[in-house]
Structures are given as C-alpha cells and as structure tokens.
Design a protein around this motif. Structure first.
Motif, PDB file in Angstrom:
ATOM      1  N   TYR A  57      -0.569  37.517  10.587  1.00  0.00           N
ATOM      2  CA  TYR A  57      -1.042  38.865  10.276  1.00  0.00           C
ATOM      3  C   TYR A  57       0.167  39.768  10.111  1.00  0.00           C
ATOM      4  O   TYR A  57       1.129  39.682  10.867  1.00  0.00           O
ATOM      5  N   PHE A  59       1.794  43.716   9.761  1.00  0.00           N
ATOM      6  CA  PHE A  59       1.601  45.111  10.154  1.00  0.00           C
ATOM      7  C   PHE A  59       2.783  45.924   9.657  1.00  0.00           C
ATOM      8  O   PHE A  59       3.924  45.473   9.726  1.00  0.00           O
ATOM      9  N   GLN A  75      -5.664  45.742   2.371  1.00  0.00           N
ATOM     10  CA  GLN A  75      -6.208  45.751   3.727  1.00  0.00           C
ATOM     11  C   GLN A  75      -5.458  44.784   4.634  1.00  0.00           C
ATOM     12  O   GLN A  75      -5.199  45.085   5.803  1.00  0.00           O
ATOM     13  N   GLU A  76      -5.086  43.624   4.102  1.00  0.00           N
ATOM     14  CA  GLU A  76      -4.413  42.611   4.925  1.00  0.00           C
ATOM     15  C   GLU A  76      -2.990  43.016   5.307  1.00  0.00           C
ATOM     16  O   GLU A  76      -2.364  42.378   6.150  1.00  0.00           O
ATOM     17  N   HIS A  78      -2.315  45.803   6.805  1.00  0.00           N
ATOM     18  CA  HIS A  78      -2.487  46.544   8.066  1.00  0.00           C
ATOM     19  C   HIS A  78      -1.444  47.656   8.207  1.00  0.00           C
ATOM     20  O   HIS A  78      -0.567  47.607   9.052  1.00  0.00           O
ATOM     21  N   ASP A  85      -3.937  52.992  15.689  1.00  0.00           N
ATOM     22  CA  ASP A  85      -4.328  52.072  14.620  1.00  0.00           C
ATOM     23  C   ASP A  85      -4.087  50.614  14.997  1.00  0.00           C
ATOM     24  O   ASP A  85      -4.892  49.751  14.677  1.00  0.00           O
ATOM     25  N   THR A  89      -6.982  47.804  15.079  1.00  0.00           N
ATOM     26  CA  THR A  89      -6.853  46.687  14.136  1.00  0.00           C
ATOM     27  C   THR A  89      -6.786  45.365  14.878  1.00  0.00           C
ATOM     28  O   THR A  89      -7.471  44.401  14.519  1.00  0.00           O
TER      29      THR A  89
END
Length: 129
Positions: A57, A59, A75-76, A78, A85, A89
């Motif tokens: 993931y 960020f 969206q991916e 982040h 946030d 998330t």
C-alpha cells in the motif's frame, strides 16, 4: 507500506496523472517529480523484491507548511491531506491474515540488505554529513 513525505513550502499544484508538479515560492516557480509517480516507482521496486504475494500500500503525506492544491489522485495512492487521514485509511485496508506466516520470509529477505558490506553504508553516512 510505502510512504512518500514532502515538506515543500509555498503553493503546490499537482495532478495525479502528471509527471511533474509545481511549487510557487518567493516569486519563483519550481518543478518537482510527482509524489504519486515517485511512490508508484518505489512500490514497483518493492514488489519486484518481495514478490506478488505481499500486499503493498502506498501513502503520500505532506507537511502543513505549504498550500497544496492537487487533484486526480488515484485512490490507491492514499494521499493524506488532513489530520487523521492515515488512521481512517489504515482501518479500511483489507485485513491480511497471512502476514504472520510471511513475516519470517520478509525478515530474511530484508536482513540481507540491512548491513551492506560493499561500502554502501559508509557512503550513505558520508553523504548525510
């Protein structure tokens, strides 16, 4: 998880689909690599290293020093724009129950890189001084 953090001041404008973003500060206009693209590259390198079975993931965060005006962020990616946030998330990420089973494998893979003997560590320390 792969994190990209920016501490730019001034006014920052960016688009998730563009390679370069722009910073306006002190009457100057400066371009910099899109943190979305940067983090996608870092995640791809990590994926190549750990394999496809490990979820990765990304960020992106920034300091509150600048005024960030960004759009079209996937969206991916982040993109963490407001306080809290990350927690929101993170709580919504899929639970990965197999992590404990793969932890030893990951630890072994990364241990090889943690104490390089080829002069990389010393060069990094010198570069930071």
């Amino acid at each position: 998880m792969v994190f990209e953090h920016k501490t730019y001041h001034g006014r920052i404008y960016g688009d998730g689909g563009h390679e370069k973003w722009v910073q306006y500060i002190g009457g100057e206009k400066n371009y910099f690599c899109s943190p979305v693209r940067q983090n996608q590259y870092h995640a791809r390198c990590l994926r190549d290293f750990v394999g496809n079975d490990v979820p990765i993931y990304t960020f992106i965060s920034h300091s509150k020093c600048g005024k960030w005006r960004v759009g079209n962020i996937p969206q991916e990616a982040h993109f963490l724009h407001r306080e809290g946030d990350f927690v929101r998330t993170y709580r919504n990420l899929p639970q990965w129950l197999e992590f404990e089973d793969m932890f030893d494998m990951l630890k072994t893979k990364f241990a090889v890189l943690s104490r390089p003997t080829d002069g990389t560590r010393e060069k990094h320390i010198d570069d930071c001084r």
